[in-house]
Design an enzyme around this catalytic site. Sequence first.
Site, PDB file in Angstrom:
ATOM      1  N   ARG A   1       0.859  -1.183   0.000  1.00 57.45           N
ATOM      2  CA  ARG A   1       0.000   0.000   0.000  1.00 57.45           C
ATOM      3  C   ARG A   1       0.897   1.234   0.000  1.00 57.45           C
ATOM      4  O   ARG A   1       1.993   1.226   0.572  1.00 57.45           O
ATOM      5  CB  ARG A   1      -0.877   0.047   1.256  1.00 57.45           C
ATOM      6  CG  ARG A   1      -2.093  -0.864   1.213  1.00 57.45           C
ATOM      7  CD  ARG A   1      -3.173  -0.361   0.255  1.00 57.45           C
ATOM      8  NE  ARG A   1      -4.376  -1.164   0.280  1.00 57.45           N
ATOM      9  CZ  ARG A   1      -4.655  -2.173  -0.559  1.00 57.45           C
ATOM     10  NH1 ARG A   1      -3.798  -2.497  -1.500  1.00 57.45           N
ATOM     11  NH2 ARG A   1      -5.782  -2.832  -0.476  1.00 57.45           N
TER      12      ARG A   1
ATOM     13  N   HIS B   1      -1.303   0.584  -9.633  1.00 53.06           N
ATOM     14  CA  HIS B   1      -2.058  -0.316  -8.742  1.00 53.06           C
ATOM     15  C   HIS B   1      -2.704  -1.452  -9.548  1.00 53.06           C
ATOM     16  O   HIS B   1      -3.919  -1.653  -9.501  1.00 53.06           O
ATOM     17  CB  HIS B   1      -3.107   0.462  -7.939  1.00 53.06           C
ATOM     18  CG  HIS B   1      -3.502  -0.254  -6.668  1.00 53.06           C
ATOM     19  ND1 HIS B   1      -3.745   0.394  -5.488  1.00 53.06           N
ATOM     20  CD2 HIS B   1      -3.692  -1.572  -6.407  1.00 53.06           C
ATOM     21  CE1 HIS B   1      -4.071  -0.498  -4.555  1.00 53.06           C
ATOM     22  NE2 HIS B   1      -4.039  -1.697  -5.089  1.00 53.06           N
TER      23      HIS B   1
HETATM   24  P1  NAP Z   1      -2.208 -11.502   4.776  1.00 59.05           P
HETATM   25  O1  NAP Z   1      -2.422 -12.905   4.338  1.00 59.05           O
HETATM   26  O2  NAP Z   1      -3.065 -10.939   5.851  1.00 59.05           O
HETATM   27  O3  NAP Z   1      -0.689 -11.374   5.204  1.00 59.05           O
HETATM   28  C1  NAP Z   1      -0.210 -10.276   5.900  1.00 59.05           C
HETATM   29  C2  NAP Z   1       1.179 -10.583   6.438  1.00 59.05           C
HETATM   30  O4  NAP Z   1       1.695  -9.389   7.012  1.00 59.05           O
HETATM   31  C3  NAP Z   1       1.149 -11.649   7.548  1.00 59.05           C
HETATM   32  O5  NAP Z   1       2.236 -12.514   7.395  1.00 59.05           O
HETATM   33  C4  NAP Z   1       1.291 -10.798   8.817  1.00 59.05           C
HETATM   34  O6  NAP Z   1       1.966 -11.431   9.888  1.00 59.05           O
HETATM   35  C5  NAP Z   1       2.167  -9.673   8.311  1.00 59.05           C
HETATM   36  N1  NAP Z   1       2.050  -8.513   9.198  1.00 59.05           N
HETATM   37  C6  NAP Z   1       0.937  -7.797   9.504  1.00 59.05           C
HETATM   38  N2  NAP Z   1       1.243  -6.818  10.391  1.00 59.05           N
HETATM   39  C7  NAP Z   1       2.573  -6.928  10.639  1.00 59.05           C
HETATM   40  C8  NAP Z   1       3.477  -6.226  11.472  1.00 59.05           C
HETATM   41  N3  NAP Z   1       3.078  -5.199  12.240  1.00 59.05           N
HETATM   42  N4  NAP Z   1       4.769  -6.613  11.490  1.00 59.05           N
HETATM   43  C9  NAP Z   1       5.189  -7.656  10.736  1.00 59.05           C
HETATM   44  N5  NAP Z   1       4.388  -8.392   9.922  1.00 59.05           N
HETATM   45  C10 NAP Z   1       3.086  -8.010   9.872  1.00 59.05           C
HETATM   46  O7  NAP Z   1      -2.331 -10.515   3.527  1.00 59.05           O
HETATM   47  P2  NAP Z   1      -2.195 -10.836   1.958  1.00 59.05           P
HETATM   48  O8  NAP Z   1      -3.452 -11.450   1.455  1.00 59.05           O
HETATM   49  O9  NAP Z   1      -0.914 -11.539   1.738  1.00 59.05           O
HETATM   50  O10 NAP Z   1      -2.148  -9.341   1.369  1.00 59.05           O
HETATM   51  C11 NAP Z   1      -1.145  -8.434   1.756  1.00 59.05           C
HETATM   52  C12 NAP Z   1      -1.429  -7.045   1.236  1.00 59.05           C
HETATM   53  O11 NAP Z   1      -1.153  -6.970  -0.166  1.00 59.05           O
HETATM   54  C13 NAP Z   1      -2.870  -6.554   1.324  1.00 59.05           C
HETATM   55  O12 NAP Z   1      -3.198  -6.151   2.635  1.00 59.05           O
HETATM   56  C14 NAP Z   1      -2.865  -5.402   0.342  1.00 59.05           C
HETATM   57  O13 NAP Z   1      -2.469  -4.221   0.998  1.00 59.05           O
HETATM   58  C15 NAP Z   1      -1.793  -5.792  -0.667  1.00 59.05           C
HETATM   59  N6  NAP Z   1      -2.363  -6.106  -2.008  1.00 59.05           N
HETATM   60  C16 NAP Z   1      -2.006  -5.331  -3.053  1.00 59.05           C
HETATM   61  C17 NAP Z   1      -2.484  -5.621  -4.309  1.00 59.05           C
HETATM   62  C18 NAP Z   1      -2.050  -4.829  -5.509  1.00 59.05           C
HETATM   63  O14 NAP Z   1      -2.586  -5.037  -6.607  1.00 59.05           O
HETATM   64  N7  NAP Z   1      -1.083  -3.930  -5.375  1.00 59.05           N
HETATM   65  C19 NAP Z   1      -3.361  -6.703  -4.501  1.00 59.05           C
HETATM   66  C20 NAP Z   1      -3.713  -7.459  -3.393  1.00 59.05           C
HETATM   67  C21 NAP Z   1      -3.214  -7.160  -2.140  1.00 59.05           C
HETATM   68  P3  NAP Z   1       1.415 -12.747  10.616  1.00 59.05           P
HETATM   69  O15 NAP Z   1       1.587 -13.855   9.611  1.00 59.05           O
HETATM   70  O16 NAP Z   1       2.327 -12.901  11.770  1.00 59.05           O
HETATM   71  O17 NAP Z   1      -0.009 -12.475  10.953  1.00 59.05           O
HETATM   72  C1  GLV Z   2      -5.825  -4.604  -3.904  1.00 59.63           C
HETATM   73  O1  GLV Z   2      -5.021  -3.755  -3.730  1.00 59.63           O
HETATM   74  C2  GLV Z   2      -6.334  -5.468  -2.873  1.00 59.63           C
HETATM   75  O2  GLV Z   2      -6.087  -5.199  -1.693  1.00 59.63           O
HETATM   76  O3  GLV Z   2      -7.013  -6.459  -3.220  1.00 59.63           O
END
Ligand code: NAP
Ligand code: GLV
Length: 314
Positions: free
Chosen positions: A229, A277
């Site tokens: 983000r 994005h």
């Molecule tokens: P997720 O499964 O919730 O994974 C989040 C990871 O971040 C987990 O491993 C979590 O740790 C870690 N985390 C959270 N807070 C933390 C902290 N304070 N310190 C250290 N580690 C921390 O999320 P995801 O599905 O992989 O998605 C991640 C992010 O990608 C989304 O939230 C979004 O912002 C971004 N995204 C971007 C796009 C794009 O097109 N650019 C698309 C989709 C998503 P734990 O494992 O210990 O809980």
């Molecule tokens: C896109 O940025 C998502 O969080 O799915």
Amino acid sequence: MSILYYSSSDQGGTSNDRILSGLREKLPHKTISVWPDCPDKTSITTAIVWQPPIDFFDGLSNLKHVLSIAAGVDHLLGHPALPKNVSVTRLTDAGMAEPMAQYVLYGVLHAQRQMTALANAQRNQLWRHDISTVPTQRFHVGILGAGVLSLVTAKRLVDNGYKVSCWSRTPKQLQGIAHFDGADGLEELLPQVNALVCLLPLTPQTTGILNASLFAKLPVGAYLINPGRGGHADETALLDALNSDHLSGALLDVFNEEPLPPSSPIWSHPNIVVTPHVAAPTHEDGAVEQIAQSIDQLERDEIPHGMVNRDAGY
Ligand code: NAP
Ligand code: GLV
């Protein structure tokens, strides 16, 4: 269960009409109203949303569940009128992990093969044979995050021969991937990496994590890939780290302000690649499938797969 749908706009090639028609096809016995066209707001128990407007929750006095049409829920948890007692569910992978892994692999190849320096050399008609490449097995990629998208991305990089480490809040054992956690783990990881990828959710704890102090801990020449983000990065500190040649370049998909304003120096920085994005847009069929499954689980009083911990913020 009566459902209210709202999606702000088509984004990154994702058609909201297709998600809505897919949901109607998948849930033929459910009434799905589309905000603001909702005759009886008090009948609504479930909302399916992407970036709901400020007055979206007005009058939804019996709302119990909000399902996000995205992986990140920062926009939703930050909504000033999101009722405190509703559950929030997000998309987990749902077709996004594959494009995300591909996006990051592209960025890692770009960094490893020094494409930033080579592109700048081309612009200056310089035939630079002095630009060398770190061998794949020694090219260390650090991923901030060890969640759904990070782990698929990490595996893709490992499969391509890279050395990969993930960092997260809680301790984990990962096969073939080194893992670091907590503040000490981050301090230990940063000086080792050739490329740093941010795949964290945006929470109060992770806001501004990509700042001057973090950049200073990376080795000279490190490369940043941020598809997380925009709020993760202090963009002024990033520009300083690039302008002083501490960082060699950055691939950025997300920004403090989106769309990136025309006045932003990021647009024209020679060492930054900007994408709007689009790293991993919501996959229409994957989203429909998962939202329908979550609705089914909620109706059976089960906890859906992507249930958000509202206290943790993700
Ligand atoms: P997720 O499964 O919730 O994974 C989040 C990871 O971040 C987990 O491993 C979590 O740790 C870690 N985390 C959270 N807070 C933390 C902290 N304070 N310190 C250290 N580690 C921390 O999320 P995801 O599905 O992989 O998605 C991640 C992010 O990608 C989304 O939230 C979004 O912002 C971004 N995204 C971007 C796009 C794009 O097109 N650019 C698309 C989709 C998503 P734990 O494992 O210990 O809980
Ligand atoms: C896109 O940025 C998502 O969080 O799915």
